[in-house]
Scaffold this active site. Structure first.
Site, PDB file in Angstrom:
ATOM      1  N   LYS A  53       0.836  -1.204   0.000  1.00  0.00           N
ATOM      2  CA  LYS A  53       0.000   0.000   0.000  1.00  0.00           C
ATOM      3  C   LYS A  53       0.870   1.254   0.000  1.00  0.00           C
ATOM      4  CE  LYS A  53      -3.744  -2.449   2.325  1.00  0.00           C
ATOM      5  NZ  LYS A  53      -4.404  -2.770   3.604  1.00  0.00           N
ATOM      6  N   GLN A  97      -4.411  -1.216   9.776  1.00  0.00           N
ATOM      7  CA  GLN A  97      -4.319  -2.535   9.150  1.00  0.00           C
ATOM      8  C   GLN A  97      -4.992  -3.585  10.037  1.00  0.00           C
ATOM      9  OE1 GLN A  97      -3.144  -3.224   6.050  1.00  0.00           O
ATOM     10  NE2 GLN A  97      -3.762  -5.346   6.369  1.00  0.00           N
ATOM     11  N   ASP A 120     -10.415   3.378   4.149  1.00  0.00           N
ATOM     12  CA  ASP A 120     -10.829   1.979   4.007  1.00  0.00           C
ATOM     13  C   ASP A 120     -12.343   1.868   3.873  1.00  0.00           C
ATOM     14  OD1 ASP A 120      -8.922   0.013   3.717  1.00  0.00           O
ATOM     15  OD2 ASP A 120      -8.472  -0.120   5.860  1.00  0.00           O
TER      16      ASP A 120
END
Ligand code: NDP
Length: 284
Positions: A53, A97, A120
């Protein structure tokens, strides 16, 4: 029939190229988009995902920062970090994460992220906005799936879409996004009786269970589009999806490979969400 393989790496490149242009515009107006990634513990797979990422962000000119915590960190420490990032004007996107170590409530941490920085798309405000069809930061994996279908000009409107797997991060939001685009959606889970009776109806079959081989060739409608989200490491080290690729390929019109399908699109959509969050902050 042998299906066309949808090249997630190539489509992700297109998405990132668009992002690079948008980043240039933002920079010319004095804003460098910034992404902060919070990672807790030593899970090797999580570390690989985070590295990918960060690399993708750097490729398009997004500034990124990693905040690493040991597995022993407390929930409060993580939330305090997130709250600090909420206040940081150089950071437009915050990603925690997952999974977090046992003992930390993911939901509490995710709700600590300012909704406008939730790249997200997991914050309840973004989930709610998605549910009622308002513009929001969409969850990256379903957004990547829709982008792949659009790129290949695969019809969604009026089609039967069957989603196997109903998680909050993949299956449910994918169902909502396809429903909003006019599909008739069935959402299957581990309690579904006779899974094949659903999958065989699917013009678009999205599979996200983490169960390798759960979809075999005969379960796929002839001419279908098969999107395999699963990522499974077999005992021989091989990386496979949830779908029996060769079996499904002989019946489908389009199919995504694993690796090289949905995975790169998820990362590209994270980059796109970060740019979008920066554009909103800059009033563009
Ligand atoms: P979860 O474990 O959170 O959810 C799995 C879902 O699959 C659940 O809804 C579960 O049902 C359902 N399921 C399990 N077994 C069956 C079955 N036999 N029949 C029908 N449904 C079943 O997984 P995630 O959604 O987080 O991830 C799914 C897979 O996708 C994993 O392999 C993961 O690694 C991968 N993934 C890939 C991404 C990418 O970018 N390519 C991104 C995210 C995930 P129930 O609700 O009843 O428990």
């Amino acid at each position: 029939m042998t299906a066309k393989i949808i090249d997630g790496v190539a489509i992700a490149k297109v998405v990132k190229e668009e992002c690079r242009n948008r980043v240039e515009i933002l920079k010319s107006k004095g804003t460098t988009p910034g992404l902060a990634v919070v990672i807790v513990g030593e899970d090797p797979a999580s570390k690989v995902y985070v590295r990918n990422k960060i690399h993708a962000c750097e490729e398009v000119g997004i500034h990124s920062a990693i905040h690493e915590f040991p597995g022993t960190a407390s929930q409060q420490e993580i939330i305090t970090c997130v709250r600090g990032l909420n206040q940081d004007p150089a950071i437009h996107g915050i990603l925690v994460q997952l999974p977090l170590p046992a003992g930390i409530e993911s939901r509490r941490v995710l709700e600590g992220i300012a909704a406008e920085k939730d790249v997200d798309g997991f914050h309840l405000r973004n989930v709610g906005a998605l549910t009622v069809g308002e513009p929001a930061l969409p969850p990256c994996t379903p957004a990547g799936i829709v982008r792949m279908l659009e790129h290949e000009k695969i019809a969604i409107w009026g089609q039967n879409a069957v989603i196997v797997g109903a998680s909050n991060i993949v299956g449910k939001p994918a169902a909502l996004m396809l429903l909003q685009r006019g599909a008739t959606v069935s959402l299957c889970n581990s309690k579904t009786q006779n899974l094949a009776q659903y999958t065989i109806m699917a013009d678009i079959l999205v599979v996200a269970t983490g169960r390798p081989g759960i979809i075999t060739g005969p379960m796929v409608k002839k001419g279908a589009t098969v999107i395999d989200v699963g990522i499974n490491r077999l005992s021989n080290g091989k990386l496979v999806g949830d779908v029996d690729f060769e079996g499904a390929r002989n019946r489908a019109t389009y199919i995504t490979p694993v690796p090289g399908g949905v995975g790169p699109m998820t990362v590209a959509c994270l980059v796109s969400n970060t740019v979008q969050a920066a554009e909103r902050a800059a009033g563009i």
